[in-house]
Design a protein around this motif. Sequence first.
Motif, PDB file in Angstrom:
ATOM      1  N   ASP A  48       2.132  -5.260   5.278  1.00 32.75           N
ATOM      2  CA  ASP A  48       0.970  -6.116   5.516  1.00 32.75           C
ATOM      3  C   ASP A  48      -0.173  -5.335   6.167  1.00 32.75           C
ATOM      4  N   TYR A  49       0.174  -4.427   7.091  1.00 32.71           N
ATOM      5  CA  TYR A  49      -0.852  -3.593   7.717  1.00 32.71           C
ATOM      6  C   TYR A  49      -1.512  -2.681   6.681  1.00 32.71           C
ATOM      7  N   VAL A  50      -0.681  -2.128   5.784  1.00 33.45           N
ATOM      8  CA  VAL A  50      -1.202  -1.228   4.748  1.00 33.45           C
ATOM      9  C   VAL A  50      -2.130  -1.985   3.807  1.00 33.45           C
ATOM     10  N   VAL A  51      -1.717  -3.181   3.385  1.00 31.43           N
ATOM     11  CA  VAL A  51      -2.548  -3.988   2.484  1.00 31.43           C
ATOM     12  C   VAL A  51      -3.847  -4.386   3.179  1.00 31.43           C
ATOM     13  N   GLU A  52      -3.750  -4.709   4.453  1.00 28.25           N
ATOM     14  CA  GLU A  52      -4.940  -5.057   5.217  1.00 28.25           C
ATOM     15  C   GLU A  52      -5.933  -3.902   5.229  1.00 28.25           C
ATOM     16  N   GLU A  53      -5.433  -2.670   5.445  1.00 24.09           N
ATOM     17  CA  GLU A  53      -6.292  -1.492   5.408  1.00 24.09           C
ATOM     18  C   GLU A  53      -6.885  -1.292   4.027  1.00 24.09           C
ATOM     19  N   LEU A  54      -6.084  -1.500   3.006  1.00 26.68           N
ATOM     20  CA  LEU A  54      -6.509  -1.295   1.622  1.00 26.68           C
ATOM     21  C   LEU A  54      -7.650  -2.230   1.240  1.00 26.68           C
ATOM     22  N   MET A  55      -7.659  -3.429   1.794  1.00 24.50           N
ATOM     23  CA  MET A  55      -8.639  -4.442   1.406  1.00 24.50           C
ATOM     24  C   MET A  55      -9.911  -4.402   2.253  1.00 24.50           C
ATOM     25  N   LYS A  56      -9.964  -3.521   3.250  1.00 25.44           N
ATOM     26  CA  LYS A  56     -11.174  -3.398   4.052  1.00 25.44           C
ATOM     27  C   LYS A  56     -12.305  -2.771   3.229  1.00 25.44           C
ATOM     28  N   GLU A  57     -13.533  -3.153   3.532  1.00 27.20           N
ATOM     29  CA  GLU A  57     -14.670  -2.564   2.857  1.00 27.20           C
ATOM     30  C   GLU A  57     -14.796  -1.095   3.247  1.00 27.20           C
ATOM     31  N   ARG A  58     -15.007  -0.231   2.290  1.00 24.81           N
ATOM     32  CA  ARG A  58     -15.116   1.215   2.485  1.00 24.81           C
ATOM     33  C   ARG A  58     -13.874   1.797   3.166  1.00 24.81           C
ATOM     34  N   SER A  59     -12.724   1.296   2.809  1.00 24.12           N
ATOM     35  CA  SER A  59     -11.470   1.768   3.398  1.00 24.12           C
ATOM     36  C   SER A  59     -11.124   3.172   2.921  1.00 24.12           C
ATOM     37  N   LEU A  60     -10.489   3.937   3.796  1.00 24.45           N
ATOM     38  CA  LEU A  60      -9.969   5.245   3.406  1.00 24.45           C
ATOM     39  C   LEU A  60      -8.714   5.107   2.554  1.00 24.45           C
ATOM     40  N   MET A  61      -8.060   3.973   2.657  1.00 24.83           N
ATOM     41  CA  MET A  61      -6.824   3.729   1.927  1.00 24.83           C
ATOM     42  C   MET A  61      -7.115   3.447   0.456  1.00 24.83           C
ATOM     43  N   THR A  62      -6.312   4.058  -0.416  1.00 26.26           N
ATOM     44  CA  THR A  62      -6.365   3.751  -1.850  1.00 26.26           C
ATOM     45  C   THR A  62      -5.003   3.233  -2.280  1.00 26.26           C
ATOM     46  N   GLU A  63      -4.953   2.650  -3.453  1.00 28.07           N
ATOM     47  CA  GLU A  63      -3.677   2.131  -3.942  1.00 28.07           C
ATOM     48  C   GLU A  63      -2.655   3.250  -4.088  1.00 28.07           C
ATOM     49  N   ALA A  64      -3.075   4.392  -4.606  1.00 26.53           N
ATOM     50  CA  ALA A  64      -2.146   5.516  -4.793  1.00 26.53           C
ATOM     51  C   ALA A  64      -1.593   5.992  -3.452  1.00 26.53           C
ATOM     52  N   ILE A  65      -2.474   6.108  -2.437  1.00 25.32           N
ATOM     53  CA  ILE A  65      -2.031   6.540  -1.113  1.00 25.32           C
ATOM     54  C   ILE A  65      -1.088   5.503  -0.509  1.00 25.32           C
ATOM     55  N   ALA A  66      -1.421   4.225  -0.660  1.00 26.96           N
ATOM     56  CA  ALA A  66      -0.590   3.153  -0.105  1.00 26.96           C
ATOM     57  C   ALA A  66       0.823   3.174  -0.689  1.00 26.96           C
ATOM     58  N   LEU A  67       0.908   3.321  -2.004  1.00 29.56           N
ATOM     59  CA  LEU A  67       2.220   3.302  -2.657  1.00 29.56           C
ATOM     60  C   LEU A  67       3.023   4.553  -2.319  1.00 29.56           C
ATOM     61  N   ASP A  68       2.371   5.717  -2.323  1.00 31.65           N
ATOM     62  CA  ASP A  68       3.079   6.949  -1.962  1.00 31.65           C
ATOM     63  C   ASP A  68       3.540   6.912  -0.509  1.00 31.65           C
ATOM     64  N   LEU A  69       2.729   6.331   0.382  1.00 38.70           N
ATOM     65  CA  LEU A  69       3.103   6.228   1.791  1.00 38.70           C
ATOM     66  C   LEU A  69       4.350   5.378   1.955  1.00 38.70           C
TER      67      LEU A  69
END
Length: 424
Positions: A200-221
């Motif tokens: 949930d924390y990762v998804v929250e970061e992913l959905m922030k505007e101008r987030s450093l998180m990307t889907e690829a980074i989230a899944l690999d993490l």
Amino acid sequence: MNVFSLHAWLRHGPLFKTSLVGRPVVVSTDPEFNHYIFQQEGKLFQSWYPDTFTEIFGRQNVGSLHGFMYKYLKSLVLRLFGPENLKEKLLCEMEEKARRCLESWSNQPSVDLKEAIATMIFDLTAKKLISYDPNESSENLRLNFVAFIQGLISFPVNIPGTAYNKCLQGRKKAMKMLKRMLDERRASAARKNGHSDFFDYVVEELMKERSLMTEAIALDLMFVLLFATFETTSLALTMAIKILTDHPAELKELMEEHEAIIRNRENPSSGMTWKEYKSMTYTNQVINETVRLANIVPGIFRKALTDIHVKGYTIPAGWAVMVCPPAVHLNPEIYKDPLAFKPRRWDGIDTNGGSKNFMAFGGGMRFCVGTDFAKLQMAVFLHCLLTKYRWTKIKGGNITRTPGLQFPQGYHVLLSLKSPNVGS
């Protein structure tokens, strides 16, 4: 020292050039230079993995990221593995899980400790990471990681039936499941209040505007965390129990430390406290000595960012450098009688953060973020085991290195409850 590092050290000295995965690599068994490498992370060196590893772990995995991006992900992971969460939540959950598993195993004629402990830790961490429950899921997520692990160190031939192909298929299935979960979390994020797990924390970061998180980074993490949190710790715990079985005097001393903790409680049946955990001096020494001998991580790779001058030689920019922890941990000039199990050799030595002579958890800014989690998991399990149960070896226990530590025949024991006295 394993055969490779011993022969190389005797023939070439503490620094030598070789060829691995088709490229020149400098192997370092020199404690001073190893320490220097870790301290120069991001300046003269950066983390590096062979192409086959990045193909397996993902090109956006945390180990392949650098600078601010790495620090950003590390701070995110510490929400789960940081001291506060370990103290407030994970300690209690680890103890409850260990007690339930040990009770179940004690009703079986034999249990393979390596597999049983790996399953125990995987189920606990998968629940905390992604709310995964093997009893409620139609997919056995851990089997995908077992296939992944078995082909992790294999010749990279991607043909059906090979270990490498099974490894990639295991990753593909696990990533497909994680991608489906990610899509479901995104769809329900607006309706959700609070965080049920780390995802949930990762998804929250992913959905922030101008987030450093990307889907690829989230899944690999998420994939790397699921892998890293159970495999090495289960190997170390199995190794600890095997070594203690073979060293009754050290086992007796460890048992006395844990039985004293029970006797000093107002309520002997109450759960372990953080204060009790921090008081386990000899337990921490046993853990340090076990991971030193286990040498689960045979090599740590870095890449030179510029020409490096060391001891009369030049390491050209772009060359890989492999830090070799086993050559340090088993060096008789550093550890007297290095193959012997002597927990008391750690008297008065602080290993928090690692040192030039102790690199079981890495060093420098990339010192393993899960170190405290792993040590707590080992201490909690040993406490539950030693205060309630005794065990007898049934079969297995032989160790191989390929190059990492393995128990090819497992380590099978018979568990039984102690007589109702201390710890009951």
